[in-house]
Design a protein around this motif. Sequence first.
Motif, PDB file in Angstrom:
ATOM      1  N   GLY A 161       0.794  -1.224   0.000  1.00  0.00           N
ATOM      2  CA  GLY A 161       0.000   0.000   0.000  1.00  0.00           C
ATOM      3  C   GLY A 161       0.827   1.276   0.000  1.00  0.00           C
ATOM      4  N   CYS A 162       0.140   2.387  -0.114  1.00  0.00           N
ATOM      5  CA  CYS A 162       0.807   3.689  -0.118  1.00  0.00           C
ATOM      6  C   CYS A 162      -0.228   4.755   0.223  1.00  0.00           C
ATOM      7  CB  CYS A 162       1.394   3.965  -1.498  1.00  0.00           C
ATOM      8  SG  CYS A 162       2.219   5.560  -1.560  1.00  0.00           S
ATOM      9  N   GLU A 163       0.206   5.688   1.068  1.00  0.00           N
ATOM     10  CA  GLU A 163      -0.717   6.772   1.435  1.00  0.00           C
ATOM     11  C   GLU A 163      -0.155   8.128   1.056  1.00  0.00           C
ATOM     12  OE1 GLU A 163      -2.014   6.192   5.611  1.00  0.00           O
ATOM     13  OE2 GLU A 163      -1.583   4.102   5.186  1.00  0.00           O
ATOM     14  N   ASN A 164       0.738   8.151   0.083  1.00  0.00           N
ATOM     15  CA  ASN A 164       1.353   9.431  -0.288  1.00  0.00           C
ATOM     16  C   ASN A 164       0.474  10.243  -1.228  1.00  0.00           C
ATOM     17  OD1 ASN A 164       3.733   9.347   1.238  1.00  0.00           O
ATOM     18  ND2 ASN A 164       4.534   7.805  -0.149  1.00  0.00           N
ATOM     19  N   PHE A 165      -0.375   9.591  -1.936  1.00  0.00           N
ATOM     20  CA  PHE A 165      -1.295  10.278  -2.846  1.00  0.00           C
ATOM     21  C   PHE A 165      -0.597  11.297  -3.750  1.00  0.00           C
ATOM     22  CE2 PHE A 165      -4.075   8.503   0.352  1.00  0.00           C
ATOM     23  CZ  PHE A 165      -5.106   7.974  -0.424  1.00  0.00           C
ATOM     24  N   CYS A 166       0.459  10.864  -4.432  1.00  0.00           N
ATOM     25  CA  CYS A 166       1.020  11.699  -5.497  1.00  0.00           C
ATOM     26  C   CYS A 166      -0.143  11.892  -6.477  1.00  0.00           C
ATOM     27  CB  CYS A 166       2.193  10.987  -6.162  1.00  0.00           C
ATOM     28  SG  CYS A 166       3.498  10.633  -4.987  1.00  0.00           S
ATOM     29  N   SER A 167      -0.282  13.106  -6.985  1.00  0.00           N
ATOM     30  CA  SER A 167      -1.568  13.441  -7.615  1.00  0.00           C
ATOM     31  C   SER A 167      -1.844  12.661  -8.897  1.00  0.00           C
ATOM     32  CB  SER A 167      -1.627  14.936  -7.892  1.00  0.00           C
ATOM     33  OG  SER A 167      -0.693  15.253  -8.894  1.00  0.00           O
ATOM     34  N   TYR A 168      -0.797  12.089  -9.515  1.00  0.00           N
ATOM     35  CA  TYR A 168      -0.971  11.361 -10.771  1.00  0.00           C
ATOM     36  C   TYR A 168      -1.197   9.871 -10.552  1.00  0.00           C
ATOM     37  CZ  TYR A 168       3.813  10.669  -9.345  1.00  0.00           C
ATOM     38  OH  TYR A 168       4.919  10.389  -8.584  1.00  0.00           O
ATOM     39  N   CYS A 169      -1.056   9.400  -9.320  1.00  0.00           N
ATOM     40  CA  CYS A 169      -0.823   7.961  -9.110  1.00  0.00           C
ATOM     41  C   CYS A 169      -2.034   7.209  -8.562  1.00  0.00           C
ATOM     42  CB  CYS A 169       0.360   7.792  -8.169  1.00  0.00           C
ATOM     43  SG  CYS A 169       0.781   6.065  -7.910  1.00  0.00           S
ATOM     44  N   VAL A 170      -2.258   6.054  -9.142  1.00  0.00           N
ATOM     45  CA  VAL A 170      -3.422   5.256  -8.843  1.00  0.00           C
ATOM     46  C   VAL A 170      -3.175   4.275  -7.686  1.00  0.00           C
ATOM     47  CG1 VAL A 170      -3.138   3.198 -10.311  1.00  0.00           C
ATOM     48  CG2 VAL A 170      -5.274   4.458 -10.361  1.00  0.00           C
ATOM     49  N   VAL A 171      -1.899   4.092  -7.334  1.00  0.00           N
ATOM     50  CA  VAL A 171      -1.548   3.040  -6.375  1.00  0.00           C
ATOM     51  C   VAL A 171      -2.299   3.140  -5.030  1.00  0.00           C
ATOM     52  CG1 VAL A 171       0.369   2.084  -4.986  1.00  0.00           C
ATOM     53  CG2 VAL A 171       0.644   2.452  -7.435  1.00  0.00           C
ATOM     54  N   PRO A 172      -2.437   4.337  -4.442  1.00  0.00           N
ATOM     55  CA  PRO A 172      -3.177   4.389  -3.171  1.00  0.00           C
ATOM     56  C   PRO A 172      -4.610   3.871  -3.299  1.00  0.00           C
ATOM     57  CG  PRO A 172      -1.961   6.421  -3.515  1.00  0.00           C
ATOM     58  CD  PRO A 172      -1.870   5.642  -4.796  1.00  0.00           C
ATOM     59  N   TYR A 173      -5.161   3.893  -4.532  1.00  0.00           N
ATOM     60  CA  TYR A 173      -6.532   3.403  -4.733  1.00  0.00           C
ATOM     61  C   TYR A 173      -6.575   1.921  -5.066  1.00  0.00           C
ATOM     62  CZ  TYR A 173      -6.871   8.422  -5.173  1.00  0.00           C
ATOM     63  OH  TYR A 173      -6.754   9.764  -4.928  1.00  0.00           O
ATOM     64  N   ASN A 203       2.153  16.854  -5.766  1.00  0.00           N
ATOM     65  CA  ASN A 203       2.088  16.538  -4.329  1.00  0.00           C
ATOM     66  C   ASN A 203       3.267  15.686  -3.878  1.00  0.00           C
ATOM     67  OD1 ASN A 203       0.967  16.612  -1.756  1.00  0.00           O
ATOM     68  ND2 ASN A 203      -0.152  14.700  -2.045  1.00  0.00           N
ATOM     69  N   ARG A 204       4.457  16.027  -4.392  1.00  0.00           N
ATOM     70  CA  ARG A 204       5.622  15.213  -4.058  1.00  0.00           C
ATOM     71  C   ARG A 204       6.294  15.640  -2.744  1.00  0.00           C
ATOM     72  NH1 ARG A 204       6.737  10.317  -5.613  1.00  0.00           N
ATOM     73  NH2 ARG A 204       8.959  10.664  -5.812  1.00  0.00           N
ATOM     74  N   LYS A 205       5.993  16.834  -2.265  1.00  0.00           N
ATOM     75  CA  LYS A 205       6.461  17.292  -0.940  1.00  0.00           C
ATOM     76  C   LYS A 205       7.975  17.518  -0.842  1.00  0.00           C
ATOM     77  CE  LYS A 205       2.533  15.615   1.663  1.00  0.00           C
ATOM     78  NZ  LYS A 205       1.792  14.585   0.985  1.00  0.00           N
ATOM     79  N   GLY A 246       8.644  -2.357  -1.605  1.00  0.00           N
ATOM     80  CA  GLY A 246       7.551  -1.575  -1.029  1.00  0.00           C
ATOM     81  C   GLY A 246       7.356  -0.348  -1.891  1.00  0.00           C
ATOM     82  N   GLN A 247       6.177   0.246  -1.870  1.00  0.00           N
ATOM     83  CA  GLN A 247       5.965   1.463  -2.670  1.00  0.00           C
ATOM     84  C   GLN A 247       6.840   2.589  -2.144  1.00  0.00           C
ATOM     85  OE1 GLN A 247       4.320   1.094  -5.255  1.00  0.00           O
ATOM     86  NE2 GLN A 247       3.024  -0.675  -4.846  1.00  0.00           N
ATOM     87  N   ASN A 248       7.091   2.563  -0.845  1.00  0.00           N
ATOM     88  CA  ASN A 248       7.906   3.602  -0.225  1.00  0.00           C
ATOM     89  C   ASN A 248       8.616   2.975   0.971  1.00  0.00           C
ATOM     90  OD1 ASN A 248       8.944   5.916   0.867  1.00  0.00           O
ATOM     91  ND2 ASN A 248       6.983   6.714   1.560  1.00  0.00           N
ATOM     92  N   SER A 267      12.327   4.197  -3.021  1.00  0.00           N
ATOM     93  CA  SER A 267      12.476   5.199  -1.969  1.00  0.00           C
ATOM     94  C   SER A 267      11.801   6.499  -2.381  1.00  0.00           C
ATOM     95  CB  SER A 267      13.955   5.485  -1.740  1.00  0.00           C
ATOM     96  OG  SER A 267      14.609   4.326  -1.289  1.00  0.00           O
ATOM     97  N   HIS A 268      11.169   7.151  -1.439  1.00  0.00           N
ATOM     98  CA  HIS A 268      10.581   8.461  -1.718  1.00  0.00           C
ATOM     99  C   HIS A 268      11.521   9.535  -1.157  1.00  0.00           C
ATOM    100  CE1 HIS A 268       7.950  11.848  -1.952  1.00  0.00           C
ATOM    101  NE2 HIS A 268       6.894  11.128  -2.308  1.00  0.00           N
ATOM    102  N   PRO A 269      11.893  10.535  -1.960  1.00  0.00           N
ATOM    103  CA  PRO A 269      12.842  11.542  -1.478  1.00  0.00           C
ATOM    104  C   PRO A 269      12.418  12.217  -0.162  1.00  0.00           C
ATOM    105  CG  PRO A 269      12.466  11.809  -3.831  1.00  0.00           C
ATOM    106  CD  PRO A 269      11.508  10.757  -3.367  1.00  0.00           C
TER     107      PRO A 269
HETATM  108 FE1  SF4 Z   1       2.834   6.158  -3.619  1.00  0.00          FE
HETATM  109 FE2  SF4 Z   1       4.871   6.040  -5.372  1.00  0.00          FE
HETATM  110 FE3  SF4 Z   1       2.344   6.345  -6.232  1.00  0.00          FE
HETATM  111 FE4  SF4 Z   1       3.532   8.357  -4.968  1.00  0.00          FE
HETATM  112  S1  SF4 Z   1       4.189   7.487  -6.961  1.00  0.00           S
HETATM  113  S2  SF4 Z   1       1.456   7.615  -4.590  1.00  0.00           S
HETATM  114  S3  SF4 Z   1       4.810   7.266  -3.489  1.00  0.00           S
HETATM  115  S4  SF4 Z   1       3.185   4.577  -5.153  1.00  0.00           S
END
Ligand code: SF4
Length: 432
Positions: A142-154, A259-261, A186-188, A220-222
């Motif tokens: 899973g992932c809770e970063n919610f990068c605005s383009y990314c479907v993975v959290p869903y 939303n990369r922070k 892991g996603q992050n 890894s997420h920066p």
């Molecule tokens: Fe998570 Fe990576 Fe998608 Fe960002 S790009 S929401 S860190 S899986």
Amino acid sequence: MNKRDTEIIKGVLSGNGFSFSDKEEDADIILFNTCSVRQHAEERVFGKMGMFIKQKESNPNLILGVIGCMAKFYGKDLFKKLPGLDIICSPGNIHNLKNDLEEVMSKKESISDIKDTILYDKYNCLSIRDSKISAWVSIMEGCENFCSYCVVPYTRGKEISRSLKDILNEVKYLVNEGFKEITLLGQNVNSYSCNGSNFIDLLKLINDKTNIKRIRFTTSHPKDTSSKLFKAMSDLDKVCPHLHLPLQSGSDKILKFMNRKYTSSKYKCLIDNLRKIYPECNITTDIIVGFPTETDKDFRNTYDLMKQIKFDSSFIFKYSPRIKTKAFELEDDVTNSKKKERNNKLLELQNDISFCKNKKYVNKKINVLVEARTNKKIHTKQGSKSLKNYIGRSLDNRLIFLKGSKGLVGKEVEAKIIKATPHTLIAIESNG
Ligand code: SF4
Ligand code: 5AD
């Protein structure tokens, strides 16, 4: 992640009396393990599934399933989109596939298995791994970063870390089975957290308490990466000198929209620190071109930053709008030809940089973990015809084509690099 899930699916099925067919035409069951990250991949699944649904007219007993991210993402709507589909099963439920298939076969009704149960049950299943040398080990889902383009959290849901004990046991099992290398997945991975232990604790534990030869990890997420990690990587003898650190864009405006922070200068600082602490570390990245509102100037910022940083290699993607994501609300206003043009410019730049970096290895001796024999012809002036052709990886994750003596698969050998291409190194086993 998906490939790892496929290994588990194969294990679940073969452990329950199913066998695999090389030809689609001979199969009684066809399952697609799917990815939703980019639209293109989904379109291919819809196209192929459509074809198989047609085949059902002449073979009504054929069972068709969509597994993985698309199952979770579209849920039961998939039955409307693909009438004739029998099973949908989310990534968290793949350990149930045997029961799902039995239910479909006995009741002759379609089934949706998308309400995730206990997340880590699937990792307790025996899996059929693609390699006998190098294994993926999931440490979190899973992932809770919610990068605005990314479907993975869903599609993969909330972030949950596996316990240190389970991970350690899996690595010890792999060592016993003869594996030489693991990649922690892991996603992050940097936000791994379990009972007060963090990712660095996990790395130390595996490094100190197992006999695995090489430890890798991704992604890894920066925003969660720091000098502490770089120091640990450099100190821990089994952790390989490679960091995959997705930049995504060099424009601060775009990074904010994504939303990369982090900002481009914060990212650059991280790289400078990494190179100070661990100079031999290979650094790779992901970039998205053509994110909504990306101007020529924004793209230039990405290009210039890549030129400055000089990644060892990079994956470059054209932005693909995904429903449910925040970015989907923005107009996809960069034309496809512009995206292609920017993509090609970055590929060209990266090719030049990678080639330049790879050329520096020529005539050097490096350690290579030999993964498999290869049919690819490797031309070397040195060495006799009796030498075999192999494929392997350097410690810093460069792809190596190697000529060497018999029986090298699974061994770490010293090899002399004799030729470089932008994406590979050609080597010959060195006898000291
Ligand atoms: Fe998570 Fe990576 Fe998608 Fe960002 S790009 S929401 S860190 S899986
Ligand atoms: N469009 C294009 N690329 C994407 N990625 C994730 N979502 C999208 C999207 N909607 C890329 C990111 C990520 C990699 C795995 O896939 O660069 O790091």
